[in-house]
Design an enzyme around this catalytic site. Structure first.
Site, PDB file in Angstrom:
ATOM      1  N   PRO A   2       0.785  -1.220   0.000  1.00 28.55           N
ATOM      2  CA  PRO A   2       0.000   0.000   0.000  1.00 28.55           C
ATOM      3  C   PRO A   2       0.822   1.278   0.000  1.00 28.55           C
ATOM      4  CG  PRO A   2      -0.593  -1.453   1.828  1.00 28.55           C
ATOM      5  CD  PRO A   2       0.717  -1.886   1.294  1.00 28.55           C
ATOM      6  N   GLU A   3       0.757   1.970  -1.080  1.00 24.53           N
ATOM      7  CA  GLU A   3       1.110   3.379  -1.084  1.00 24.53           C
ATOM      8  C   GLU A   3      -0.213   4.113  -0.937  1.00 24.53           C
ATOM      9  OE1 GLU A   3       3.957   5.424  -2.249  1.00 24.53           O
ATOM     10  OE2 GLU A   3       5.466   3.881  -2.618  1.00 24.53           O
ATOM     11  N   HIS A  91      -2.812 -15.979   7.178  1.00 24.53           N
ATOM     12  CA  HIS A  91      -2.566 -14.543   7.357  1.00 24.53           C
ATOM     13  C   HIS A  91      -3.835 -13.691   7.311  1.00 24.53           C
ATOM     14  CE1 HIS A  91       1.548 -15.695   7.197  1.00 24.53           C
ATOM     15  NE2 HIS A  91       1.566 -15.901   5.901  1.00 24.53           N
ATOM     16  N   ARG A 110       3.064  -9.928   6.580  1.00 22.11           N
ATOM     17  CA  ARG A 110       4.216  -9.466   7.358  1.00 22.11           C
ATOM     18  C   ARG A 110       3.828  -8.861   8.705  1.00 22.11           C
ATOM     19  NH1 ARG A 110       8.166  -6.380   3.238  1.00 22.11           N
ATOM     20  NH2 ARG A 110       9.553  -6.383   5.022  1.00 22.11           N
ATOM     21  N   ARG A 152      17.982  22.141   5.066  1.00 23.69           N
ATOM     22  CA  ARG A 152      18.069  20.695   5.311  1.00 23.69           C
ATOM     23  C   ARG A 152      19.160  20.075   4.443  1.00 23.69           C
ATOM     24  NH1 ARG A 152      13.296  18.901   7.999  1.00 23.69           N
ATOM     25  NH2 ARG A 152      14.415  16.936   8.142  1.00 23.69           N
TER      26      ARG A 152
END
Length: 271
Positions: A2-3, A91, A110, A152
């Site tokens: 998932p993005e 899962h 996972r 930065r």
DNA sequence: CTTTGCACCTGTTGGC
DNA sequence: TGCCAACAGGTGCAAA
């Protein structure tokens, strides 16, 4: 998987099935997600009506009136809507059972995902309170980004993926957006020009919007789907294309690592 | 404060 | 074919 686009497509997919429904039960087969699933949740949730779904960054939010469910899919999570009684597979950790006879099932090999409950507003939750703005917020402009990057020294690619700065830019879209903006991923944040910042924001918004649209168009009926159908099949310009010819100039796409994350770029197009 | 590296966990892939 | 290391789309946290 998932993005941000997949999370948003998932939200749109489940919304018609969960909004307005009453929770009749919660089955937790494995509590050991990123954080342990609250063992009292089945009791807490039973009888609550899910008023609406929202998304903040990659968190899915379910308004249950008395509190909110916060769901994160981690690296490998997906949600699907199934009929009650559908046999769980390996899962399949959590089933949220609904009064419609359907259930919302969390699958996550996972187990980096999360299934949390909060009685406060999600915006006040520890995981959400310190997040940067959404990519489509009105405040998010090239000028704003330039101010954020000023001084930065970290690679701009890392900064784009820092959720305290801006949310929703994962490892794939960081590489893609930098390519479209013609900026090398390793450039120090403070060395990115205003014009490049404008291009970066435009690229982030366009890439995300296109992916959401592509995913949404495959979303006719979410039932039985695993929430990952289609959108990610769209062709990337640089991601996962090391050695392949740049789609713009033909030079070989390069692979580098920034903070142990694969990063792809064109050394000719991106300076 | 900023930056970097590790940690969590399972499954897949590629080299030998 | 088998074995093993490296890697996978996220992100909180500790340490420098």
């Amino acid at each position: 998987m998932p993005e941000l686009p997949e999370v948003e497509v998932t939200r749109r997919g489940i919304a018609p099935h969960v909004e307005g429904r009453v929770i009749t039960g919660l089955v937790v087969r494995n509590h050991a997600l990123r954080w342990p699933v609250d063992p009292t949740l089945p009791k807490v949730l039973k009888g609550l009506r899910i008023a609406r779904t929202q998304r903040r960054a990659k968190y899915l939010l379910l308004d249950c009136g008395r509190g909110w469910l916060i769901i994160h899919l981690g690296m490998s999570g997906s949600l699907s809507v199934l009929n009650r009684g559908a046999p769980p597979r390996l899962h399949d950790h959590i089933d949220l059972e609904l009064d419609s006879g359907e259930l919302l099932r969390l699958h996550d090999p996972r187990r980096f995902g999360a299934f949390l409950w909060t009685q406060a507003l999600p915006a006040e939750h520890e995981l959400i309170a310190h997040l940067g703005p959404e990519p489509f917020d009105a405040q998010v402009t090239g000028t704003w980004l330039r101010a954020q990057l000023k001084g930065r020294k970290a690679p701009v690619k890392n900064l784009l993926m820092d959720t305290r700065l801006i949310v929703g830019v994962g490892n794939i879209y960081a590489s893609e957006a930098l390519f479209h903006a013609r900026v090398r991923p390793g450039r120090a944040g403070g060395r990115v020009t205003l014009a490049e910042c404008h291009r970066l924001i435009a690229a982030i918004q366009a890439t995300l919007a296109k992916a959401i649209e592509a995913g949404g168009s495959t979303l006719r009926d979410f039932v039985g789907a695993d929430g990952s159908s289609g959108y990610f099949q769209q062709t990337h310009f640089v991601y996962d294309r090391a050695g392949a010819p740049c789609r713009v100039c033909g030079h070989a796409i390069k692979l580098a690592r920034f903070s142990q994350r694969s990063t792809y770029y064109c050394s000719y197009c991106q300076q």
